[in-house]
Design an enzyme around this catalytic site. Structure first.
Site, mmCIF file in Angstrom:
data_model
loop_
_atom_site.group_PDB
_atom_site.id
_atom_site.type_symbol
_atom_site.label_atom_id
_atom_site.label_comp_id
_atom_site.label_asym_id
_atom_site.label_seq_id
_atom_site.Cartn_x
_atom_site.Cartn_y
_atom_site.Cartn_z
ATOM 1 N N SER A 10 6.379 -11.203 1.841
ATOM 2 C CA SER A 10 6.317 -10.437 3.011
ATOM 3 C C SER A 10 7.134 -10.944 4.289
ATOM 4 O O SER A 10 7.690 -10.195 5.035
ATOM 5 C CB SER A 10 4.743 -10.373 3.452
ATOM 6 O OG SER A 10 4.229 -11.462 3.724
ATOM 7 N N LYS B 86 3.309 0.998 3.965
ATOM 8 C CA LYS B 86 4.554 0.733 4.073
ATOM 9 C C LYS B 86 5.607 1.754 3.772
ATOM 10 O O LYS B 86 5.980 2.751 4.397
ATOM 11 C CB LYS B 86 4.568 -0.542 3.358
ATOM 12 C CG LYS B 86 3.729 -1.698 4.169
ATOM 13 C CD LYS B 86 3.755 -3.270 3.691
ATOM 14 C CE LYS B 86 2.889 -3.743 4.778
ATOM 15 N NZ LYS B 86 2.138 -4.810 4.285
ATOM 16 N N HIS C 116 5.427 -4.663 -0.571
ATOM 17 C CA HIS C 116 6.875 -4.462 -0.080
ATOM 18 C C HIS C 116 7.622 -4.086 -1.152
ATOM 19 O O HIS C 116 8.701 -3.789 -0.613
ATOM 20 C CB HIS C 116 7.351 -5.649 0.502
ATOM 21 C CG HIS C 116 6.361 -6.109 1.826
ATOM 22 N ND1 HIS C 116 6.819 -5.477 2.937
ATOM 23 C CD2 HIS C 116 5.401 -7.013 1.851
ATOM 24 C CE1 HIS C 116 5.768 -5.972 3.876
ATOM 25 N NE2 HIS C 116 4.851 -7.011 3.252
HETATM 26 C C1 LIG Z 1 0.815 -5.587 4.469
HETATM 27 C C2 LIG Z 1 0.207 -6.646 3.441
HETATM 28 C C3 LIG Z 1 -1.004 -6.198 3.220
HETATM 29 C C4 LIG Z 1 -2.064 -5.580 3.464
HETATM 30 O O1 LIG Z 1 -1.956 -4.199 3.529
HETATM 31 P P1 LIG Z 1 -2.769 -3.387 4.591
HETATM 32 O O2 LIG Z 1 -2.843 -2.214 3.852
HETATM 33 O O3 LIG Z 1 -1.860 -3.222 5.941
HETATM 34 O O4 LIG Z 1 -3.993 -3.918 4.873
HETATM 35 C C5 LIG Z 1 -1.189 -7.155 1.796
HETATM 36 N N1 LIG Z 1 -0.263 -7.724 1.119
HETATM 37 C C6 LIG Z 1 0.963 -7.935 1.735
HETATM 38 C C7 LIG Z 1 2.171 -8.709 0.981
HETATM 39 C C8 LIG Z 1 1.196 -7.362 2.883
HETATM 40 O O5 LIG Z 1 2.389 -7.294 3.201
#
Ligand SMILES: *Cc1c(COP(=O)(O)O)cnc(C)c1O
Length: 382
Positions: free
Chosen positions: A175, A235, A203
């Site tokens: 991330s 995302k 991602h």
């Molecule tokens: C954003 C993210 C999460 C969490 O997801 P949410 O739905 O925002 O709680 C988990 N793992 C990674 C790698 C992330 O970037």
């Protein structure tokens, strides 16, 4: 006992104090913070769908049809037709037997790891894993073994030494760094040692692979056991929520045992309706991924010719490594004076001494936006 105020002052002195921006606009290439208009390079809305009129319309229709809240958890009476249809579409899209919705990705990781491992297991984690995977392992009271970033040789040695390998967990796209995990090797190691591989594709989902199915499609790997896929809807899909995909018995087990699935209110069904509309766009508008890739390449070429040291990442996450938090904050501040929004990412989100600007791109950006970013970067003297 230290007072809270003293602790906060210490954080500020160390340049680790965090403050929120208050946005007055939807996410997008340009955002508004009070009277300031800023060109944003920090959201995870990779395909520019968070403010898409079709997705907004779907959310509205969903609210009219199902109300604003689910009213109960999935296992009581909160599981609507909209949730069910979205699960079926997600499973079909990624090529898994079944999928299960969770309220957030954070909760999905906690739920999977705690449902499938116990205190006698060993959980293997990449050192740069997302906080939700780290916290998931802590929750189980399992023994945790962290291997150096992407180092499958080291992981292989640790697996041999472990008495009861329980699970390997990894970000599929890291991330804060944007690089891909060595998923083929991890998958093979998991199979060889009789353990599961939980791959967090927050991602990669929607962004990577010819059809946007994510990191596994990108690397031509099947989504079959021992792989468990977790991906988020907040995302690239621009909505909210998350899902886990895998074989039917896995999903049934999670329904029985994942506490972050069982003991919480279901996502608003309207969110599921919006996510379905967004998934349809992901499926049909491949140009968004192509445009994103073009923007990333344009940035990389431009930044390299300006003399910036980029990482090897080819995803829309393009970090500029700056080292100390103070320096990252200062450069972020100077960019903001030039109308560019990229908050500094500092420890503990990233390791000590690796503060950075985490630049991200979106299909909502235009080539001229990348030019403005490069121009600003060239004047802040990094
Ligand atoms: C954003 C993210 C999460 C969490 O997801 P949410 O739905 O925002 O709680 C988990 N793992 C990674 C790698 C992330 O970037």
């Amino acid at each position: 006992m230290k007072t809270l105020a003293a602790e906060l002052a210490r954080r500020r002195a160390q340049h680790l104090y965090r403050e929120r921006l208050v946005l007055d606009s939807p996410p997008g290439a340009e955002v508004r913070v009070g009277a300031e208009k800023l060109l944003s390079f920090c959201s995870n809305d990779y395909l520019g769908l968070a403010n898409d009129p079709r997705v907004i319309a779907a959310m509205r229709v969903g609210a009219e049809r199902y109300g604003v809240g689910a009213g109960a958890s999935h296992l009581v009476s909160g599981h609507s037709r909209a949730h069910h249809a979205l699960e079926e579409e997600l499973a079909d899209f990624v090529g898994a037997e079944r999928a299960l919705l969770f309220s957030t990705g954070y909760m999905a990781n906690l739920g999977v790891v705690s449902a499938l491992t116990g205190r006698h297991d060993v959980i293997f984690e990449d050192r740069l894993n997302h906080a939700s995977l780290i916290d998931a392992a802590r929750l189980t009271r399992a023994k945790v073994s962290r291997y150096p970033h992407a180092d499958t040789n080291q992981l292989a040695k640790l697996l041999v030494l472990a008495r009861k390998p329980g699970m390997i967990t990894t970000d599929a796209v890291f991330s804060m760094d944007g690089d891909l995990a060595p998923l083929a090797e991890l998958r093979a190691l998991a199979a060889q040692h009789g353990t599961r591989l939980l791959a967090d594709d927050a991602h990669g989902f929607g962004v990577l692979g010819k059809n946007g199915r994510g990191s596994f499609e990108h690397l031509h790997l099947p989504l079959t056991p021992p792989v468990i896929l977790m991906a988020t809807l907040g995302k690239a899909l621009g909505v909210f929520g998350a899902f886990v995909a895998g074989e039917a018995a896995l999903i049934e087990t999670l329904i029985q045992r994942a506490r972050t699935y069982i003991y919480t209110t279901a996502l608003p069904p309207a969110v599921a309706v919006a996510a379905r509309a967004s998934l349809l766009i992901v499926r049909t508008e491949g140009w968004r991924r192509e445009r994103l890739q073009t923007l990333v390449e344009k940035f990389r070429t431009g930044a390299q010719s300006l003399g910036f040291a980029l990482t090897a990442s080819t995803t829309p996450i393009q970090p500029l490594m700056l080292g100390e938090s103070e320096r990252a904050l200062e450069i972020s501040r100077r960019l903001r004076e030039r109308g560019i929004l990229i908050p500094a990412i500092r420890p503990p989100t990233v390791p000590e001494g690796s503060a950075r600007l985490r630049i991200t791109f979106s299909a909502a950006h235009e080539a001229a936006h990348v030019d403005r970013l490069l121009d600003a970067l060239s004047t802040v003297r990094i």
